[in-house]
Design a protein around this motif. Structure first.
Motif, short mmCIF file in Angstrom:
data_model
loop_
_atom_site.label_atom_id
_atom_site.label_comp_id
_atom_site.label_asym_id
_atom_site.label_seq_id
_atom_site.Cartn_x
_atom_site.Cartn_y
_atom_site.Cartn_z
N MET A 196 -17.55 35.83 -76.40
CA MET A 196 -17.08 37.11 -76.94
C MET A 196 -18.22 37.76 -77.71
O MET A 196 -18.98 37.10 -78.43
CB MET A 196 -15.88 36.90 -77.86
CG MET A 196 -14.68 36.29 -77.18
SD MET A 196 -14.10 37.29 -75.79
CE MET A 196 -13.63 38.82 -76.62
N ALA A 197 -18.33 39.06 -77.55
CA ALA A 197 -19.44 39.77 -78.18
C ALA A 197 -18.99 41.13 -78.68
O ALA A 197 -17.99 41.68 -78.20
CB ALA A 197 -20.59 39.92 -77.20
N TRP A 198 -19.75 41.64 -79.63
CA TRP A 198 -19.59 43.02 -80.09
C TRP A 198 -20.89 43.76 -79.83
O TRP A 198 -21.98 43.27 -80.17
CB TRP A 198 -19.27 43.07 -81.58
CG TRP A 198 -17.91 42.57 -81.92
CD1 TRP A 198 -17.56 41.31 -82.29
CD2 TRP A 198 -16.70 43.34 -81.91
NE1 TRP A 198 -16.20 41.23 -82.51
CE2 TRP A 198 -15.65 42.47 -82.30
CE3 TRP A 198 -16.39 44.68 -81.63
CZ2 TRP A 198 -14.33 42.89 -82.39
CZ3 TRP A 198 -15.07 45.09 -81.73
CH2 TRP A 198 -14.05 44.19 -82.12
N TYR A 199 -20.76 44.91 -79.20
CA TYR A 199 -21.88 45.81 -78.98
C TYR A 199 -21.60 47.09 -79.77
O TYR A 199 -20.48 47.36 -80.16
CB TYR A 199 -22.02 46.17 -77.50
CG TYR A 199 -22.54 45.05 -76.63
CD1 TYR A 199 -21.70 44.03 -76.19
CD2 TYR A 199 -23.88 45.03 -76.24
CE1 TYR A 199 -22.18 43.01 -75.39
CE2 TYR A 199 -24.37 44.01 -75.43
CZ TYR A 199 -23.51 43.01 -75.01
OH TYR A 199 -24.00 42.00 -74.22
N ARG A 200 -22.64 47.88 -79.96
CA ARG A 200 -22.44 49.18 -80.56
C ARG A 200 -23.39 50.20 -79.93
O ARG A 200 -24.45 49.84 -79.42
CB ARG A 200 -22.64 49.15 -82.07
CG ARG A 200 -24.07 48.89 -82.54
CD ARG A 200 -24.11 48.75 -84.06
NE ARG A 200 -25.48 48.51 -84.55
CZ ARG A 200 -25.76 48.22 -85.81
NH1 ARG A 200 -24.79 48.15 -86.72
NH2 ARG A 200 -27.02 48.03 -86.17
N GLN A 201 -22.96 51.43 -80.00
CA GLN A 201 -23.79 52.52 -79.48
C GLN A 201 -23.69 53.70 -80.42
O GLN A 201 -22.60 54.25 -80.63
CB GLN A 201 -23.37 52.92 -78.07
CG GLN A 201 -24.31 53.93 -77.44
CD GLN A 201 -24.11 54.06 -75.94
OE1 GLN A 201 -23.05 53.72 -75.40
NE2 GLN A 201 -25.12 54.54 -75.25
N ALA A 202 -24.83 54.07 -80.98
CA ALA A 202 -24.90 55.23 -81.86
C ALA A 202 -25.29 56.45 -81.03
O ALA A 202 -25.89 56.31 -79.95
CB ALA A 202 -25.92 54.98 -82.96
N PRO A 203 -24.99 57.63 -81.50
CA PRO A 203 -25.33 58.85 -80.75
C PRO A 203 -26.82 58.91 -80.43
O PRO A 203 -27.66 58.71 -81.32
CB PRO A 203 -24.92 59.97 -81.70
CG PRO A 203 -23.85 59.38 -82.55
CD PRO A 203 -24.23 57.94 -82.73
N GLY A 204 -27.13 59.13 -79.18
CA GLY A 204 -28.51 59.25 -78.76
C GLY A 204 -29.27 57.95 -78.65
O GLY A 204 -30.49 57.95 -78.41
N ASN A 260 -16.57 42.78 -76.02
CA ASN A 260 -17.01 42.37 -74.68
C ASN A 260 -16.68 40.91 -74.47
O ASN A 260 -16.83 40.09 -75.38
CB ASN A 260 -18.52 42.62 -74.56
CG ASN A 260 -19.09 42.22 -73.23
OD1 ASN A 260 -19.38 41.05 -73.00
ND2 ASN A 260 -19.29 43.18 -72.36
N ALA A 261 -16.23 40.58 -73.26
CA ALA A 261 -15.93 39.20 -72.91
C ALA A 261 -16.73 38.84 -71.67
O ALA A 261 -16.69 39.56 -70.66
CB ALA A 261 -14.44 39.03 -72.64
N LYS A 262 -17.47 37.72 -71.73
CA LYS A 262 -18.35 37.33 -70.63
C LYS A 262 -18.09 35.90 -70.21
O LYS A 262 -17.92 35.00 -71.03
CB LYS A 262 -19.81 37.47 -71.06
CG LYS A 262 -20.26 38.88 -71.28
CD LYS A 262 -21.74 38.95 -71.64
CE LYS A 262 -21.97 38.48 -73.07
NZ LYS A 262 -23.37 38.73 -73.49
N PHE A 263 -18.12 35.71 -68.88
CA PHE A 263 -18.00 34.40 -68.26
C PHE A 263 -18.82 34.50 -67.00
O PHE A 263 -18.89 35.59 -66.42
CB PHE A 263 -16.52 34.10 -67.98
CG PHE A 263 -16.28 32.72 -67.45
CD1 PHE A 263 -16.05 32.52 -66.08
CD2 PHE A 263 -16.28 31.62 -68.28
CE1 PHE A 263 -15.84 31.25 -65.58
CE2 PHE A 263 -16.07 30.34 -67.78
CZ PHE A 263 -15.84 30.17 -66.43
#
Length: 115
Positions: free
Chosen positions: A34-42, A96-99
């Protein structure tokens, strides 16, 4: 059908705290990274933190010592505890979930750090 539903976002003042939750369904939660991503403007999306099925964690340098990722396999939920928030933490945060061979993402939740 796999669903990842984030909650806990919002507006917080600099120095404040928030806890994000990611409720998962439709998958065998305990085997996924399990993961956390982030995206800021630009900006590009970046990995904030991840936790493996065995509980090993990894963090972006920018959040080390301030953020903590955890999981509750009994509740099929991952968390991101965010302390000492800074304006530069403002972004949309995605679960996010990855396998191997499979990856799923949530719809995102907005975090705004501002006075």
């Amino acid at each position: 059908q796999v669903q990842l539903v984030e909650s806990g976002g919002g507006l917080v003042q600099p120095g404040g705290s928030l806890r994000l939750s990611c409720a998962a369904s439709g998958l065998t939660f305990n085997v996924y990274v399990m993961a956390w991503y982030r995206q800021a403007p630009g900006k590009q999306r970046e990995l904030v933190a991840q936790i493996t099925s065995s509980g090993s964690t990894k963090y972006a340098d920018s959040v080390k010592g301030r953020f903590t990722i955890s999981r509750d396999n009994a509740k099929n939920t991952a968390y991101l505890q965010m302390n000492s928030l800074k304006p530069e933490d403002t972004a949309v945060y995605y679960c996010n979930a990855k396998f191997p061979g499979r990856e799923y993402g949530g719809q995102g939740t907005q975090i705004t750090v501002s006075s």
